[in-house]
Design an enzyme around this catalytic site. Structure first.
Site, PDB file in Angstrom:
ATOM      1  N   ASP A 214       0.836  -1.203   0.000  1.00 13.92           N
ATOM      2  CA  ASP A 214       0.000   0.000   0.000  1.00 13.92           C
ATOM      3  C   ASP A 214       0.875   1.260   0.000  1.00 13.92           C
ATOM      4  O   ASP A 214       1.869   1.337   0.722  1.00 13.92           O
ATOM      5  CB  ASP A 214      -0.864  -0.024   1.274  1.00 13.92           C
ATOM      6  CG  ASP A 214      -1.918   1.067   1.295  1.00 13.92           C
ATOM      7  OD1 ASP A 214      -2.827   1.013   0.454  1.00 13.92           O
ATOM      8  OD2 ASP A 214      -1.831   1.965   2.152  1.00 13.92           O
ATOM      9  N   GLU A 263      14.256 -15.317   0.901  1.00 13.76           N
ATOM     10  CA  GLU A 263      14.518 -16.372   1.899  1.00 13.76           C
ATOM     11  C   GLU A 263      13.571 -17.547   1.687  1.00 13.76           C
ATOM     12  O   GLU A 263      13.743 -18.606   2.269  1.00 13.76           O
ATOM     13  CB  GLU A 263      14.289 -15.825   3.320  1.00 13.76           C
ATOM     14  CG  GLU A 263      15.336 -14.846   3.792  1.00 13.76           C
ATOM     15  CD  GLU A 263      14.903 -14.093   5.060  1.00 13.76           C
ATOM     16  OE1 GLU A 263      13.886 -14.467   5.681  1.00 13.76           O
ATOM     17  OE2 GLU A 263      15.580 -13.112   5.410  1.00 13.76           O
TER      18      GLU A 263
HETATM   19  C1  NOJ Z   1      -4.522   2.935  -0.832  1.00 15.85           C
HETATM   20  C2  NOJ Z   1      -5.670   2.055  -0.465  1.00 15.85           C
HETATM   21  O1  NOJ Z   1      -6.029   1.298  -1.596  1.00 15.85           O
HETATM   22  C3  NOJ Z   1      -6.772   2.956   0.021  1.00 15.85           C
HETATM   23  O2  NOJ Z   1      -7.971   2.236   0.207  1.00 15.85           O
HETATM   24  C4  NOJ Z   1      -6.324   3.621   1.301  1.00 15.85           C
HETATM   25  O3  NOJ Z   1      -7.300   4.572   1.688  1.00 15.85           O
HETATM   26  C5  NOJ Z   1      -4.993   4.332   1.118  1.00 15.85           C
HETATM   27  N1  NOJ Z   1      -4.042   3.570   0.365  1.00 15.85           N
HETATM   28  C6  NOJ Z   1      -4.363   4.638   2.454  1.00 15.85           C
HETATM   29  O4  NOJ Z   1      -3.905   3.469   3.060  1.00 15.85           O
END
Ligand code: NOJ
Length: 552
Positions: A214, A263
């Site tokens: 993310d 790993e």
């Molecule tokens: C991207 C995620 O897909 C989204 O849902 C989220 O609000 C933001 N990153 C923050 O983590």
């Protein structure tokens, strides 16, 4: 259908499985609810493994299932090495991985390293500790400006539209690029680095095959003594020069993670969610780094032959240069579902931008042409599934689900809605629980209702209604995914000359993919029609339709 990966040995042996995989995104809270609390759970997923196997996917990516106060749909993680009790337990997680692996389906977990939840024990410790303490050093704390420090260290705006600095009771401020409940980690801090290595090993040891990272472009920041203003930041255009996003130093972290991935046998895979310009993407996708990166270009494009052609050509060239394979995606938990985006009349020349505005305006104007939207979505998806690279599908798109635009304010959950009243409708409309049956409580999602309201139209879009129904979207996806396994070969394509509204490419082995983006039917190329996204008119390909043809 039996997956070609349906043995433990093949799961272990194949280190390149991700390159042309079809990955199905599960948003756990909205997939299937086994315990009747209205929230999807791991037992629900386990109960639907036969469905996933029958769909013919290679892997599932699970959006966060960790303990979370849900300030941002689970992307505010309170504990990276546990399961939200509303969703399940670690034992159930192991059971789910085993069931999916037994069905030849790999598992990708979502890692959220840019920020934690403010409930995370480290943030709570940071709040309890002194300014300047090691506990505060794991996050980004600063003194405020002005004589009494009552002004934020900078006037920055977070991604959800609020100020990006929030003050704590002792007067210091912390940075959060997203909601105030999502404090940003300080990635210069070794505790943070070590803890994420631990998290990656924790899930890898439990059999997770890979990770979706993310906000992969956000971790490292260049924060000097005096911070630039929002206006100064906005004026920065030079690649790599932005103090908050896409800094070159972030790749040192991924080089370090690569050692952790390697790993394991086969090495764990990773895909970066990095909203960076196309030329900056290969670095995230390099073999020394995460290995693959999301390419959102098609998701951001209109249903337009020329846009698609350029995007496909550019991304295949880029991925060939980085040694990775590219990724394709039309829908996910953050955007208006593509069956709805494509249903909107273009405004200012763009259906996508119009789609976003449409959502912002409450999703009522202009009236969408749902039939056209679905026809285009099916054509676009069948084109995508014919491309080299990995295809990411979002739960419910195989049912042709539309965006649910009219969720009452009182039932909405997304912070984006509440924090920008009247401006942003948020992302709840693509997160509405799946319909499994024509009727009954929450259309079979669970025995006792669903956490977001489903429209009555979901009954006829349910799995039950579409299962075995000739021409249904579900059967189209099943047929396409089965054929894709059979036909997939080298990661190359050759363009075949075609009218300007038509895209036609050939893959090795005589597999041709032809999409008519226009409105007038065009002649189909010679060969055996394997599959079409909609009815053909004799040997003509109607508008907004894709056909797969075999010529040998
Ligand atoms: C991207 C995620 O897909 C989204 O849902 C989220 O609000 C933001 N990153 C923050 O983590």
């Amino acid at each position: 259908m039996t997956s070609t990966l349906n043995t433990d040995q093949l799961l272990v042996d194949d280190a390149t499985w991700w390159r042309q995989a079809t990955v199905y995104q599960i948003y756990p809270r909205s997939f299937a609810d086994a315990n009747g609390d209205g929230i999807g759970d791991l037992r629900g997923i386990i109960s639907r493994v036969p469905y996933l196997q029958g769909l013919g996917i290679d892997a599932v990516w699970l959006s966060p299932f960790y303990p979370s106060a849900l300030a941002d749909g689970g992307y505010d993680v309170a504990d990276y090495r546990d399961v939200d009790p509303r969703i399940g337990t670690l034992d159930e997680f192991d059971e789910m991985v085993e069931a999916l692996h037994g069905a030849g389906i790999r598992v990708i977990a979502d890692i959220v390293p840019n920020h934690s939840s403010d409930d995370h024990v480290w943030f709570q410790e940071a709040l309890a500790a002194e300014p300047g303490s090691p506990e505060r050093a794991r996050y980004i704390f600063r003194d405020g400006l002005g004589a009494d420090g009552s002004e934020p260290p900078a006037d920055w705006t977070s991604m959800f539209g609020e100020p990006a600095w929030t003050r704590v009771p002792d007067g210091q401020w912390y940075l959060h690029l997203f909601a105030k409940e999502q404090p940003d980690f300080n990635w210069d801090n070794e505790d943070v680095r070590e803890d994420f290595r631990k998290t990656l090993r924790f899930w890898s040891d439990r059999g997770v095959d890979g990770f979706r990272i993310d906000v992969a472009h956000g971790l490292t920041k260049e924060l000097g003594e005096s911070l630039p203003s929002q206006a100064e930041i906005d004026a920065i255009t030079e690649p790599g020069a932005h103090p908050l996003w896409d800094r070159d130093e972030v790749h040192e972290i991924y080089a370090d993670w690569r050692k952790v991935f390697d790993e394991y046998t086969p090495p764990r895979i990773a895909v970066a969610e990095a909203w960076v310009s196309t030329p900056r993407r290969p670095k995230y996708a390099s073999a020394e780094g995460l290995g693959q990166a999301f390419n959102f270009d098609l998701l951001e494009a209109d249903f337009d032959a020329e846009q698609f052609r350029t995007i496909i050509a550019d991304n295949l060239a880029l991925s060939a240069a980085s040694g990775s394979s590219t990724t394709w995606v039309f829908s996910n938990h953050d955007v208006v579902r593509h069956a709805t985006r494509y249903a909107l009349p273009p405004r200012n020349g763009s259906t996508v931008k119009q789609g976003l505005k449409w959502l912002l305006s409450g999703g009522t104007k202009p009236v969408a042409d749902a039939e056209l939207g679905l026809r285009r979505a099916r054509a676009a998806t069948l084109l995508m599934l014919g491309l080299p690279g990995s295809a990411y599908l979002y739960q419910g798109e195989e049912l042709g689900l539309p965006e649910v635009a009219d969720i009452p304010a009182a039932e909405r959950q997304d912070p984006a809605f509440f924090r920008n009243p009247g401006v942003d409708m948020g992302r709840d409309g693509c997160r509405v629980p799946l319909p499994w049956t024509r009727a009954g409580s929450s259309f079979g999602f669970g025995p006792d209702g669903a956490h977001l309201p489903q429209p009555a139209s979901f009954g006829e879009l349910s799995v039950e209604a579409q299962d075995g129904a000739p021409g249904s979207t579900l059967e189209l996806y099943r047929a396409a995914l089965a054929l894709r396994h059979e036909l997939q070969a080298a990661e190359t394509l050759e363009w075949v000359r075609s009218p300007s509204d038509v895209l036609h490419f050939a893959r090795p082995g005589g597999w041709h993919v032809v999409t008519n983006f226009g409105t007038d039917a065009v002649p189909l190329p010679d060969g055996e029609v394997l599959l079409a996204s909609g009815p053909l008119a004799g040997n003509l390909l109607p508008g907004a339709t894709t056909a797969w043809i075999r010529t040998v």
